[in-house]
Enzyme design. Sequence first.
Site, short mmCIF file in Angstrom:
data_model
loop_
_atom_site.label_atom_id
_atom_site.label_comp_id
_atom_site.label_asym_id
_atom_site.label_seq_id
_atom_site.Cartn_x
_atom_site.Cartn_y
_atom_site.Cartn_z
N HIS A 98 0.81 -1.21 0.00
CA HIS A 98 0.00 0.00 0.00
C HIS A 98 0.85 1.26 0.00
O HIS A 98 0.38 2.32 -0.41
CB HIS A 98 -0.92 0.04 1.22
CG HIS A 98 -1.84 -1.14 1.32
ND1 HIS A 98 -2.78 -1.44 0.37
CD2 HIS A 98 -1.95 -2.11 2.26
CE1 HIS A 98 -3.44 -2.53 0.72
NE2 HIS A 98 -2.96 -2.96 1.86
N HIS A 123 5.85 7.26 6.06
CA HIS A 123 5.48 6.60 4.81
C HIS A 123 4.95 7.65 3.84
O HIS A 123 4.77 8.82 4.19
CB HIS A 123 4.43 5.52 5.07
CG HIS A 123 3.16 6.06 5.64
ND1 HIS A 123 2.96 6.24 7.00
CD2 HIS A 123 2.02 6.51 5.05
CE1 HIS A 123 1.76 6.75 7.20
NE2 HIS A 123 1.17 6.93 6.04
N HIS A 125 2.56 8.98 0.21
CA HIS A 125 1.35 8.89 -0.59
C HIS A 125 1.53 9.65 -1.90
O HIS A 125 2.16 10.71 -1.94
CB HIS A 125 0.15 9.46 0.17
CG HIS A 125 -0.22 8.67 1.38
ND1 HIS A 125 -1.05 7.56 1.33
CD2 HIS A 125 0.14 8.80 2.68
CE1 HIS A 125 -1.19 7.06 2.55
NE2 HIS A 125 -0.47 7.79 3.39
N GLU A 129 -2.47 13.35 0.04
CA GLU A 129 -3.82 13.06 0.54
C GLU A 129 -4.52 14.35 0.94
O GLU A 129 -5.69 14.56 0.60
CB GLU A 129 -3.73 12.07 1.70
CG GLU A 129 -3.22 10.70 1.26
CD GLU A 129 -3.64 9.60 2.19
OE1 GLU A 129 -4.36 8.69 1.75
OE2 GLU A 129 -3.21 9.64 3.37
N HIS A 142 3.98 11.15 5.65
CA HIS A 142 3.35 11.18 6.97
C HIS A 142 4.32 10.61 8.00
O HIS A 142 4.78 9.46 7.87
CB HIS A 142 2.07 10.32 6.97
CG HIS A 142 0.96 10.90 6.17
ND1 HIS A 142 -0.13 10.16 5.77
CD2 HIS A 142 0.77 12.17 5.69
CE1 HIS A 142 -0.96 10.94 5.08
NE2 HIS A 142 -0.43 12.15 5.02
N THR A 213 -5.73 7.47 7.60
CA THR A 213 -6.23 7.57 6.23
C THR A 213 -6.27 6.21 5.54
O THR A 213 -6.55 6.13 4.34
CB THR A 213 -5.38 8.54 5.39
OG1 THR A 213 -4.05 8.03 5.26
CG2 THR A 213 -5.36 9.93 6.03
#
Length: 261
Positions: A98, A123, A125, A129, A142, A213
């Site tokens: 993910h 990590h 994204h 986000e 994050h 999230t």
Amino acid sequence: MRNAFKYLTLSVLGISTAFGVASIVEQSFAAPESQEWSYEGADGPEAWGGISEEFEACALGTQQSPIDLQNGDAIDAELTELEFNYQPSALNVLNNGHTIQVNYSPGSTLTLDEQTYELLQFHFHDPSEHTVDGSSYPMEVHFVHQNAETGALAVVGVLLDIGADDNVTLQPIWDHIPSEAGPAVDVDGVDVNAAELLPDTTQENYRYFGSLTTPPCSETVNWIVMKETVTVSFQQVEQFAAAVGENARPIQTLGRRFVLD
């Protein structure tokens, strides 16, 4: 609104303790195989709440993340200063299917409203986000922290914009991204310093109360999103996309909450 976020945080501590946040942190980025979820298709964000009882907050929650951070609606408050005490860590990198996650060695902390939170991991994204006034950014990182005594969570979001050059702190991580999902990998002889992924100005930020999230979308998070961005190269964004693909949850409604800045 003097120290308004302090009172918000204190109320969060009770909620966080009651719901056993320590176990939530362990689950939050690696759901059991029997509870598979995705960012697209039949198991995508719109379906998360129905995959498992543990994920019901994804559909039924009223304080979900991410949100659009609107400057015109944010409340101007005298926020307490953030105190970052990040130390270098041996690189331990995980592709969990993910995201790409860096697990951090103990001893690095964030102090928020007289509470100390330890940095557990960070990590990424793609795209960001959180959005600002409706605009997204190429990526977002994050930094996930937890208070050892209460279990409360504090997550710092940093928006990543495109710059001319590679981000030199990010590149050693990118050089060791596992090609497919699997166990975390210790990279011998390579250290990473999370402090170097923070913007130069860390005291200008948005703060609000929200959720994880990713499933189980637990509403247990003190969110701090930096106003100043950090740059990465287009090639670094492309490399992440090749390894993981797009992994941003859609924007959630603000509801009756408020954003402080």
